[in-house]
Design an enzyme around this catalytic site. Structure first.
Site, short mmCIF file in Angstrom:
data_model
loop_
_atom_site.label_atom_id
_atom_site.label_comp_id
_atom_site.label_asym_id
_atom_site.label_seq_id
_atom_site.Cartn_x
_atom_site.Cartn_y
_atom_site.Cartn_z
N ARG A 15 0.83 -1.21 0.00
CA ARG A 15 0.00 0.00 0.00
C ARG A 15 0.87 1.26 0.00
NH1 ARG A 15 -3.13 -1.64 5.36
NH2 ARG A 15 -1.13 -2.66 5.65
N LYS A 74 2.46 1.61 7.24
CA LYS A 74 2.88 0.79 8.38
C LYS A 74 3.87 1.54 9.27
CE LYS A 74 1.63 -2.70 9.26
NZ LYS A 74 0.37 -3.01 10.02
N TYR A 93 -0.01 4.18 10.91
CA TYR A 93 -0.33 3.15 11.91
C TYR A 93 0.94 2.91 12.72
CZ TYR A 93 -4.58 2.10 9.30
OH TYR A 93 -5.81 2.20 8.69
N HIS A 95 0.80 1.16 16.19
CA HIS A 95 0.61 -0.08 16.96
C HIS A 95 1.73 -0.28 17.98
CE1 HIS A 95 -2.85 -1.22 14.62
NE2 HIS A 95 -2.17 -1.08 13.50
N GLU A 117 -4.54 4.57 14.33
CA GLU A 117 -5.45 3.64 14.99
C GLU A 117 -6.07 4.15 16.28
OE1 GLU A 117 -2.18 3.15 14.65
OE2 GLU A 117 -1.31 2.47 16.52
N ASP A 268 -1.74 -7.30 15.24
CA ASP A 268 -0.97 -6.04 15.22
C ASP A 268 -0.97 -5.37 16.59
OD1 ASP A 268 -3.65 -5.41 15.11
OD2 ASP A 268 -3.50 -4.01 13.43
N1 LIG Z 1 -3.95 -7.87 10.99
C1 LIG Z 1 -4.29 -6.82 10.23
O1 LIG Z 1 -3.83 -6.67 9.10
C2 LIG Z 1 -5.27 -5.82 10.75
C3 LIG Z 1 -5.88 -4.90 9.88
C4 LIG Z 1 -6.82 -4.01 10.42
C5 LIG Z 1 -7.12 -4.03 11.77
N2 LIG Z 1 -6.48 -4.92 12.57
C6 LIG Z 1 -6.76 -5.03 14.00
O2 LIG Z 1 -8.03 -5.63 14.22
C7 LIG Z 1 -8.41 -5.37 15.57
C8 LIG Z 1 -9.88 -4.98 15.62
O3 LIG Z 1 -10.04 -3.70 15.03
P1 LIG Z 1 -11.47 -3.01 14.90
O4 LIG Z 1 -11.29 -1.79 14.07
O5 LIG Z 1 -12.49 -4.00 14.51
O6 LIG Z 1 -11.73 -2.53 16.39
P2 LIG Z 1 -13.14 -2.01 16.97
O7 LIG Z 1 -12.77 -1.08 18.08
O8 LIG Z 1 -14.02 -1.51 15.89
O9 LIG Z 1 -13.79 -3.33 17.56
C9 LIG Z 1 -13.22 -4.05 18.61
C10 LIG Z 1 -14.35 -4.68 19.37
O10 LIG Z 1 -13.79 -5.58 20.33
C11 LIG Z 1 -14.67 -5.59 21.44
N3 LIG Z 1 -13.97 -6.18 22.56
C12 LIG Z 1 -12.99 -5.67 23.35
N4 LIG Z 1 -12.60 -6.56 24.27
C13 LIG Z 1 -13.34 -7.69 24.05
C14 LIG Z 1 -13.40 -8.97 24.67
N5 LIG Z 1 -12.63 -9.27 25.71
N6 LIG Z 1 -14.29 -9.87 24.18
C15 LIG Z 1 -15.09 -9.59 23.13
N7 LIG Z 1 -15.08 -8.38 22.51
C16 LIG Z 1 -14.20 -7.45 22.96
C17 LIG Z 1 -15.04 -4.13 21.61
O11 LIG Z 1 -16.21 -3.97 22.38
C18 LIG Z 1 -15.20 -3.69 20.15
O12 LIG Z 1 -16.55 -3.77 19.71
C19 LIG Z 1 -7.44 -4.27 16.05
O13 LIG Z 1 -6.42 -4.84 16.83
C20 LIG Z 1 -6.86 -3.74 14.76
O14 LIG Z 1 -5.60 -3.12 14.95
C21 LIG Z 1 -5.56 -5.80 12.08
#
Ligand SMILES: NC(=O)c1ccc[n+]([C@@H]2O[C@H](COP(=O)([O-])OP(=O)(O)OC[C@H]3O[C@@H](n4cnc5c(N)ncnc54)[C@H](O)[C@@H]3O)[C@@H](O)[C@H]2O)c1
Length: 367
Positions: A15, A74, A93, A95, A117, A268
């Site tokens: 990206r 990143k 980002y 992290h 983020e 992440d």
């Molecule tokens: N691996 C990747 O390439 C990549 C890409 C994008 C986002 N992410 C990651 O994905 C994750 C989620 O992001 P998002 O935007 O959906 O976040 P978000 O804030 O929209 O949603 C997270 C949800 O988790 C819930 N939550 C928190 N603790 C919990 C628990 N113990 N049990 C159940 N639910 C719980 C919250 O209430 C919330 O609704 C983040 O860590 C983000 O950095 C990773």
């Protein structure tokens, strides 16, 4: 303001932080945008498109990093730390909860670390959401693929067929990523359960998603029950800024069917399964306790044409406001943007992040 757009150097990262149309918008506002040669190539944007949009093309990363503000995708890698200097605004980002080495480097250098983020808008995370939505959709594609027998999976087809039950998909966290994962899994015909803590969010999910998506309070007991029958488990929890909560321990995997697939989107932020460790697109999975783990920390890089447009579309108005108003005025006038401030003047300015790193929280001067 001078704004720099470097080429991403993370392994398999495709990206770029700003599209040519984003560059045009910034240049029209009177700003100078310096783009590293080849930065947009994998996203479908040749250098010429940037030139025509008014960008200054740079041969080397060094010229880009000399700008007042550097916008990236990143987190910087160690070979980029040499470019850190006091007063540099780094908007990307970060992290940092899972990356104490980078946190230390930013603190020591005096860089202003503004993390996509943790920027907020009305309680949501507008600059994380687009990538989370992509990762959520992808988690089902990848999970379904690695459930195939030739990939070592248990051989269960997500949607089943008439006369055969569909796969059981459990999703931890029903935010941006979890919602899209649930929608995609339901579209394949899977039986889907989303475990959440937030009651209002569960109410929303029940009303917005198809009827085979169920919600369940996220408790250890409920998670144990899910693990006994799950085929695909997707980790998508987040507490903004903080390290991901470790919800599934190694011991708990004894109850899971061999050949099931775990996709840890939250990798992440350190990951929500004890057995998770970051992987890359060219070697995305490994097996732990008989379970296939997919833990790619830059999932959206697999689809850069979609991801770059989505990311640049979301960040552009914030970049423009910072450039137009100046950093400090933008922070004062936009409290949601100020929530993105992780590091300022050698101090940690995000409470949850400081807690995760075990370092002192110095307060956010703009909130
Ligand atoms: N691996 C990747 O390439 C990549 C890409 C994008 C986002 N992410 C990651 O994905 C994750 C989620 O992001 P998002 O935007 O959906 O976040 P978000 O804030 O929209 O949603 C997270 C949800 O988790 C819930 N939550 C928190 N603790 C919990 C628990 N113990 N049990 C159940 N639910 C719980 C919250 O209430 C919330 O609704 C983040 O860590 C983000 O950095 C990773």
């Amino acid at each position: 303001m001078h704004i720099g757009v470097p080429k991403e150097i993370k392994r398999m990262e495709t990206r770029v932080a700003c599209t040519p149309s984003g560059v045009r918008h910034l240049v029209n506002g009177g700003h100078r945008v310096v783009v590293e040669r080849g930065a947009g190539e994998k996203s479908g944007f040749a250098d010429d498109k940037y030139r025509r949009a008014g960008a200054v093309m740079a041969e080397h990363a060094e010229e880009v990093w000399q700008c007042d503000m550097v916008v990236k995708v990143k987190e910087p890698l160690e070979e980029e730390y040499v470019f850190f200097r006091k007063g540099l605004i780094l908007f990307t980002y970060l992290h940092l909860a899972g990356n104490p080495v980078l946190a230390e480097a930013l603190l020591a250098s005096g860089v202003t670390g503004l993390a996509y983020e943790t920027v907020e808008d009305a309680g949501r995370l507008p600059l994380l959401a687009p990538m989370s939505e992509i990762a959520g959709k992808m988690s089902v594609l990848m999970g379904g693929c690695f459930l195939a027998n030739q990939h070592g999976g248990s051989g269960v087809l997500l949607g089943g067929v008439p006369g055969v039950l569909p796969a059981r998909v459990s999703i931890l966290g029903g935010g941006s990523a979890g919602t899209q994962a649930a929608r995609a899994a339901a579209a394949f015909g899977a039986d889907v359960t989303v475990l959440e803590l937030d009651h209002e969010r569960m109410r929303y999910l029940e009303s917005a998603l198809p009827s085979q998506v169920h919600t369940l309070y996220s408790t250890e007991q409920h998670l144990d029950e899910q693990l006994a029958s799950v085929d695909l488990l997707i980790g998508a929890v987040l507490v903004p800024g903080a390290a991901a909560t470790r919800l599934v321990t190694r011991d708990m995997l004894a109850a899971v069917k061999k050949g099931s697939v775990f996709v840890d989107i939250s990798i992440d932020q350190g990951g929500c399964f004890e057995t998770s460790k970051p992987t890359t697109h060219d070697d995305p999975v490994y097996v732990a306790e008989g379970i296939i783990h997919y833990c790619v920390s830059n999932m959206p890089a697999a689809y850069p044409r979609t991801s770059t447009e989505a990311l640049s579309g979301a960040t552009l108005s914030y970049i423009r406001r910072i450039a137009d108003l100046g950093f400090e005025s933008a922070m004062v006038m936009m409290p949601g943007l100020a929530e993105g401030l992780n590091i300022w003047n050698g101090a940690l300015t995000h409470k949850a992040l400081a807690g995760s790193l075990g370092l002192e929280f110095s307060g956010n001067p703009f909130l």
